[in-house]
Design a protein around this motif. Sequence first.
Motif, PDB file in Angstrom:
ATOM      1  N   ARG A  54      11.595  30.342  28.234  1.00 15.40           N
ATOM      2  CA  ARG A  54      10.361  30.534  28.979  1.00 15.40           C
ATOM      3  C   ARG A  54       9.592  31.731  28.429  1.00 15.40           C
ATOM      4  O   ARG A  54      10.120  32.521  27.660  1.00 15.40           O
ATOM      5  N   ASP A  55       8.331  31.857  28.868  1.00 16.07           N
ATOM      6  CA  ASP A  55       7.510  32.966  28.384  1.00 16.07           C
ATOM      7  C   ASP A  55       8.142  34.308  28.703  1.00 16.07           C
ATOM      8  O   ASP A  55       8.034  35.261  27.934  1.00 16.07           O
ATOM      9  N   LEU A  56       8.784  34.403  29.863  1.00 15.58           N
ATOM     10  CA  LEU A  56       9.403  35.650  30.315  1.00 15.58           C
ATOM     11  C   LEU A  56      10.874  35.411  30.616  1.00 15.58           C
ATOM     12  O   LEU A  56      11.218  34.529  31.399  1.00 15.58           O
ATOM     13  N   GLU A  57      11.733  36.194  29.969  1.00 14.64           N
ATOM     14  CA  GLU A  57      13.174  36.081  30.198  1.00 14.64           C
ATOM     15  C   GLU A  57      13.775  37.480  30.335  1.00 14.64           C
ATOM     16  O   GLU A  57      13.456  38.377  29.543  1.00 14.64           O
ATOM     17  N   TYR A  58      14.638  37.646  31.333  1.00 15.84           N
ATOM     18  CA  TYR A  58      15.381  38.899  31.476  1.00 15.84           C
ATOM     19  C   TYR A  58      16.765  38.695  30.878  1.00 15.84           C
ATOM     20  O   TYR A  58      17.543  37.863  31.342  1.00 15.84           O
ATOM     21  N   ARG A  59      17.067  39.468  29.833  1.00 17.55           N
ATOM     22  CA  ARG A  59      18.308  39.263  29.081  1.00 17.55           C
ATOM     23  C   ARG A  59      19.100  40.575  29.006  1.00 17.55           C
ATOM     24  O   ARG A  59      18.533  41.673  29.051  1.00 17.55           O
ATOM     25  N   SER A  60      20.386  40.446  28.847  1.00 17.09           N
ATOM     26  CA  SER A  60      21.218  41.628  28.589  1.00 17.09           C
ATOM     27  C   SER A  60      21.472  41.716  27.091  1.00 17.09           C
ATOM     28  O   SER A  60      21.488  40.704  26.383  1.00 17.09           O
ATOM     29  N   CYS A  61      21.628  42.938  26.609  1.00 13.58           N
ATOM     30  CA  CYS A  61      21.719  43.173  25.165  1.00 13.58           C
ATOM     31  C   CYS A  61      23.096  43.725  24.809  1.00 13.58           C
ATOM     32  O   CYS A  61      23.566  44.704  25.407  1.00 13.58           O
ATOM     33  N   HIS A  62      23.718  43.102  23.822  1.00 17.93           N
ATOM     34  CA  HIS A  62      25.049  43.528  23.377  1.00 17.93           C
ATOM     35  C   HIS A  62      24.953  44.813  22.552  1.00 17.93           C
ATOM     36  O   HIS A  62      25.741  45.741  22.736  1.00 17.93           O
ATOM     37  N   ARG A  63      23.965  44.870  21.656  1.00 21.62           N
ATOM     38  CA  ARG A  63      23.741  46.075  20.852  1.00 21.62           C
ATOM     39  C   ARG A  63      22.362  46.011  20.205  1.00 21.62           C
ATOM     40  O   ARG A  63      21.715  44.949  20.201  1.00 21.62           O
ATOM     41  N   PHE A  64      21.934  47.131  19.635  1.00 25.09           N
ATOM     42  CA  PHE A  64      20.618  47.249  19.010  1.00 25.09           C
ATOM     43  C   PHE A  64      20.808  47.674  17.558  1.00 25.09           C
ATOM     44  O   PHE A  64      21.574  48.596  17.261  1.00 25.09           O
ATOM     45  N   LEU A  65      20.128  46.972  16.650  1.00 24.59           N
ATOM     46  CA  LEU A  65      20.192  47.293  15.225  1.00 24.59           C
ATOM     47  C   LEU A  65      18.855  47.883  14.797  1.00 24.59           C
ATOM     48  O   LEU A  65      17.802  47.336  15.122  1.00 24.59           O
ATOM     49  N   HIS A  66      18.881  48.988  14.059  1.00 25.74           N
ATOM     50  CA  HIS A  66      17.639  49.651  13.631  1.00 25.74           C
ATOM     51  C   HIS A  66      17.373  49.352  12.160  1.00 25.74           C
ATOM     52  O   HIS A  66      18.137  49.737  11.280  1.00 25.74           O
ATOM     53  N   LYS A  67      16.277  48.612  11.892  1.00 23.46           N
ATOM     54  CA  LYS A  67      15.876  48.239  10.534  1.00 23.46           C
ATOM     55  C   LYS A  67      17.061  47.670   9.735  1.00 23.46           C
ATOM     56  O   LYS A  67      17.370  48.126   8.645  1.00 23.46           O
ATOM     57  N   PRO A  68      17.702  46.620  10.273  1.00 17.76           N
ATOM     58  CA  PRO A  68      18.889  46.076   9.605  1.00 17.76           C
ATOM     59  C   PRO A  68      18.522  45.212   8.402  1.00 17.76           C
ATOM     60  O   PRO A  68      17.406  44.694   8.306  1.00 17.76           O
ATOM     61  N   SER A  69      19.460  45.046   7.498  1.00 14.04           N
ATOM     62  CA  SER A  69      19.285  44.072   6.422  1.00 14.04           C
ATOM     63  C   SER A  69      19.434  42.680   7.010  1.00 14.04           C
ATOM     64  O   SER A  69      19.997  42.496   8.100  1.00 14.04           O
ATOM     65  N   ILE A  70      18.914  41.679   6.311  1.00 13.16           N
ATOM     66  CA  ILE A  70      19.057  40.298   6.788  1.00 13.16           C
ATOM     67  C   ILE A  70      20.533  39.923   6.880  1.00 13.16           C
ATOM     68  O   ILE A  70      20.961  39.233   7.828  1.00 13.16           O
ATOM     69  N   GLU A  71      21.329  40.404   5.937  1.00 13.45           N
ATOM     70  CA  GLU A  71      22.776  40.144   5.960  1.00 13.45           C
ATOM     71  C   GLU A  71      23.398  40.682   7.248  1.00 13.45           C
ATOM     72  O   GLU A  71      24.211  40.002   7.899  1.00 13.45           O
TER      73      GLU A  71
END
Length: 607
Positions: A230-247
Amino acid sequence: MRAVRRGLREGGAMAAARDPPEVSLREATQRKLRRFSELRGKLVTPGEFWDIVAITAADEKQELAYNQQLSEKLKRKELPLGVQYHVFVDPAEAKIGNGGSTLCALQRLEKLYGDKWNSFTILLIHSGGYSQRLPNASALGKIFTALPLGNPIYQMLELKLAMYIDFPLHMNPGILVTCADDIELYSIGEFEFIRFDKPGFTALAHPSSLTIGTTHGVFVLDPFDDLKHRDLEYRSCHRFLHKPSIENMYQFNAVCRPGIFCQQDFAGGDIADLKVDSDYVYTDSLFYMDHKSAKMLLAFYEKIGTLSCEIDAYGDFLQALGPGATVEYTRNTSNVVKEGSELVEMRQRIFHLLKGTSLNVIVLNNSKFYHIGTTEEYLFYFTSDNSLKSELGLQSITFSIFPDIPECSCKTSCIIQSILDSRCSIAPGSVVEYSRLGPDVSVGENCIISGSYIPTKTALPAHSFVCSLSLKMNRCLKYSTMAFGVQDNLKKSVKTLSDIKLLQFFGVCFLSCLEVWNLKVTEELFSGNKTCLSLWTARIFPVCSSLSDSVTTSLKMLNAVKNKSAFSLNSYKLLSIEEMLIYKDVEDMITYREQIFLEISLKSDLI
């Protein structure tokens, strides 16, 4: 590279049947603009708007410039009233990053309001850089960049306040952190709203291509049970990656698979950054932290006392959050602008402080994120991009006196609060702001002209950048105009004088330019750090007694390089851009803009 992230995904059967995503996005944006327009100059009631709007500044000169402009805006009733507007300056002689600026802002809030701020909704806008990639915003600040929109014209500050108009109504006390040079547009259901009411941190997320993900933050979201997005979804996040490589995006399960997209779910315009059949990721923009998290960071900052390294509010705060966060990122300095000796230790301390704090994500599947922080992006979005023009209602001519300017289907020129003689000509793809252009002035394609006065016949070469500053030197009013190519890299630096041949001015070897200007290669040619030599610190721009002389002289040096003809600068007092910002006279620049405003207003009233 132009930075726009588009994510327009299927929004539920009823919404899809009612409006295509691009239509609902445009209508939602226009509704926010109308609502903000109603609040300009009006006294807002508690809870209707932000309690505090704070802007960060890099130094005292920038702080003064920001406060002067805020004062003028409030005087002219261009902002909602009854709100506390603040400018928070970073500590002197310190480069602490936007994370460090966030910590300093928390400390200032505590000193100003004591325990009272624990009940406030606060918008914190980071605007402390010197905008070396968009120098017409260097003197007066990125957050005060003019937009071809509104009457009186909007600057980035007003647009930010308009796009976030609904947030304070559904937000628990806390701080929303954003940057000055980006625009977030979104559409959600008619009876839905974005809620910032969970403990910890909450971030907005936008569907983006994997390539865009390599230059932004990427969320690794927990599995989602619903079959239909949907346009708006509330999700929980496992972790955050900062400027990661595609790999790494694949390795950490950040990548979402195609299959839900269909062609009609995209808005019009260039969608090259997010193909219909491509894998995609969810990338960051702004984030919120509740008051408890803010107090925890403040206690940490007061314990450490002084920061001696640059902290990134996104890379160093958000990477510590979520159950999957690990300490390994603290040793990865590949994405760091300046690596300090204490950076890794400071990152590890922040990680252990924030570990276990939740990271909630609000997914906006019908949204766009635009970055307007470079000359290329600035010219593209103001003259060529039909999507942003449609969504925001951007105009080719905004609050100006102008001749008839022909438009072509691909791009047009953009005129913002300027006075142009009927006999001057502006080529497509160029932007003119806060300027006066006289008869027989000809501006080539893809130029930027800011704060200038060109009274007589002049031809500006295509791809020229011209920006004039008022200066206060020895208590006397002077002027200097920076002039170069819009594609010149002002940040590129070399360590020795023998290497300045590697710098380029208007596509020409800088060493050759110095010969054209009859300037000697010495250490005195550069201001500031003598082991960081760049166009930003090169003393090549003449100081003059009048604005028109300043523009004319700088254009002569530009044309001399273009035509390979000598033009000696030996008889002039020369400044670098770095020095121009030190001597800038903000009050006179604001006065010049006000004079243009009043003249246009007067002529408009007579028509």
